[in-house]
Motif scaffolding. Structure first.
Motif, mmCIF file in Angstrom:
data_model
loop_
_atom_site.group_PDB
_atom_site.id
_atom_site.type_symbol
_atom_site.label_atom_id
_atom_site.label_comp_id
_atom_site.label_asym_id
_atom_site.label_seq_id
_atom_site.Cartn_x
_atom_site.Cartn_y
_atom_site.Cartn_z
ATOM 1 N N HIS A 28 -20.591 31.313 -44.223
ATOM 2 C CA HIS A 28 -21.340 32.544 -44.455
ATOM 3 C C HIS A 28 -20.425 33.578 -45.119
ATOM 4 O O HIS A 28 -19.475 34.055 -44.511
ATOM 5 C CB HIS A 28 -21.880 33.103 -43.144
ATOM 6 N N ASP A 29 -20.781 33.928 -46.350
ATOM 7 C CA ASP A 29 -19.965 34.894 -47.076
ATOM 8 C C ASP A 29 -20.219 36.327 -46.612
ATOM 9 O O ASP A 29 -19.385 37.192 -46.772
ATOM 10 C CB ASP A 29 -20.255 34.806 -48.576
ATOM 11 N N ASN A 30 -21.413 36.553 -46.073
ATOM 12 C CA ASN A 30 -21.800 37.910 -45.702
ATOM 13 C C ASN A 30 -21.536 38.155 -44.228
ATOM 14 O O ASN A 30 -21.955 37.377 -43.365
ATOM 15 C CB ASN A 30 -23.278 38.140 -45.998
ATOM 16 N N VAL A 35 -18.899 41.165 -48.314
ATOM 17 C CA VAL A 35 -19.177 39.933 -49.014
ATOM 18 C C VAL A 35 -17.815 39.288 -49.272
ATOM 19 O O VAL A 35 -16.999 39.838 -50.019
ATOM 20 C CB VAL A 35 -19.919 40.169 -50.342
ATOM 21 N N LYS A 36 -17.617 38.184 -48.627
ATOM 22 C CA LYS A 36 -16.278 37.564 -48.572
ATOM 23 C C LYS A 36 -15.297 38.626 -48.066
ATOM 24 O O LYS A 36 -15.515 39.208 -47.028
ATOM 25 C CB LYS A 36 -15.908 36.998 -49.937
ATOM 26 N N GLY A 47 -11.597 36.602 -46.345
ATOM 27 C CA GLY A 47 -13.022 36.300 -46.316
ATOM 28 C C GLY A 47 -13.456 35.449 -45.147
ATOM 29 O O GLY A 47 -14.553 34.857 -45.179
ATOM 30 N N THR A 48 -12.631 35.400 -44.094
ATOM 31 C CA THR A 48 -13.021 34.606 -42.932
ATOM 32 C C THR A 48 -13.413 35.535 -41.793
ATOM 33 O O THR A 48 -14.457 36.164 -41.858
ATOM 34 C CB THR A 48 -11.874 33.680 -42.515
ATOM 35 N N SER A 79 -23.690 37.461 -39.410
ATOM 36 C CA SER A 79 -23.348 36.846 -40.688
ATOM 37 C C SER A 79 -24.588 36.211 -41.286
ATOM 38 O O SER A 79 -25.585 35.941 -40.592
ATOM 39 C CB SER A 79 -22.230 35.809 -40.525
ATOM 40 N N GLN A 137 -25.840 33.658 -44.995
ATOM 41 C CA GLN A 137 -25.408 32.962 -46.207
ATOM 42 C C GLN A 137 -25.631 33.826 -47.426
ATOM 43 O O GLN A 137 -24.832 33.828 -48.349
ATOM 44 C CB GLN A 137 -26.175 31.642 -46.348
ATOM 45 N N THR A 138 -26.738 34.558 -47.427
ATOM 46 C CA THR A 138 -27.064 35.394 -48.572
ATOM 47 C C THR A 138 -27.554 36.736 -48.071
ATOM 48 O O THR A 138 -28.103 36.833 -46.971
ATOM 49 C CB THR A 138 -28.142 34.754 -49.449
#
Lengths: 115, 114
Positions: free
Chosen positions: A29-31, A50-51, A72-73, A94, A96-97
């Motif tokens: 999950h980037d967000n 975001v990241k 970004g973790t 979190s 994914q988008t």
């Protein structure tokens, strides 16, 4: 698959001290988002990564709050120095988008009590 | 700015009776609407969402919600409540023109008595 994890689950500190909350989002999950709920009130947005980049930090109350997301973790939210009004439950989420109707996945929250 | 109102702090129902948790919203554009539930000592769990299409959406644990655009409402319903449904329920809205920021209501505590 592991969900969003937050640490500590509860922290009790005195006014003027420092506290660091940690959030590990769902893998991939980037967000990543931070929210806060003060007793009996609505859950309020604090900021969005975001990241490793801060997409929106418009909800951060003041400069006593510092959020980071190294590599970004995982993310940390530091409150320094803590004030009485900072007490509440801090939720991390979190996704994914951040586009459209994707739901956020929340952790169990970190309850902060400032005495 | 977007906002959510949950007019009832508490809802009390008997097990087996219908349960309704009310939610109204305000957005400048078209809304994405969500319901989340928080059980004691747990995090927020996603229940259901309305994005587009059928105004009646079904979600987890037998819950459903009806989107009413004219009344700007998204009430959560369950035909027959269970004691295990006792929890804190949050309605949330995301404005499609500002689509990453989720705004929550203050929450409604549901108590289902046996």
């Amino acid at each position: 698959e592991a969900g969003v994890t937050q640490f500590p689950s509860h922290s009790v500190i005195e006014k003027g001290q420092t506290v660091t909350l940690r959030c590990d989002p769902i893998s991939g999950h980037d967000n990543l988002y931070w929210y806060r709920r003060v007793m009996g009130k609505e859950i309020k947005f604090l900021l969005h990564f975001v990241k490793e980049s801060k997409q929106d930090e418009s909800g951060m109350p003041n400069n006593r709050f510092l959020a980071e997301r190294t590599g970004g973790t995982y993310s940390t939210l530091k409150v320094q120095p803590a004030e009485l009004e900072d007490s509440g439950v801090y939720f991390c989420a979190s996704s994914q988008t951040f586009l459209g109707g994707g739901e956020l996945f929340f952790g169990e929250g970190s309850r902060l009590t400032v005495l | 700015a977007q906002s959510v109102a949950q007019p009832e702090d508490q809802v009390n129902v008997a097990e087996g009776n219908p349960l309704t948790v009310k939610c109204t919203y305000s957005v400048s554009g078209n809304p994405y609407l969500f319901w989340y539930v928080q059980y004691p000592n747990r995090g927020l769990q996603f229940l259901l969402k309305y994005i587009t299409g059928d105004n009646l959406v079904k979600g987890s644990y037998g819950f459903e919600a009806e989107f009413n655009k004219s009344q700007t409402s998204f009430h959560l319903k369950k035909p027959s409540a269970l004691v295990s449904d006792s929890a804190l329920y949050f309605c949330a809205v995301r404005d499609m023109s500002n689509d990453y920021k989720l705004s929550f209501g203050a929450g409604t505590t549901v108590t289902v008595r046996a």
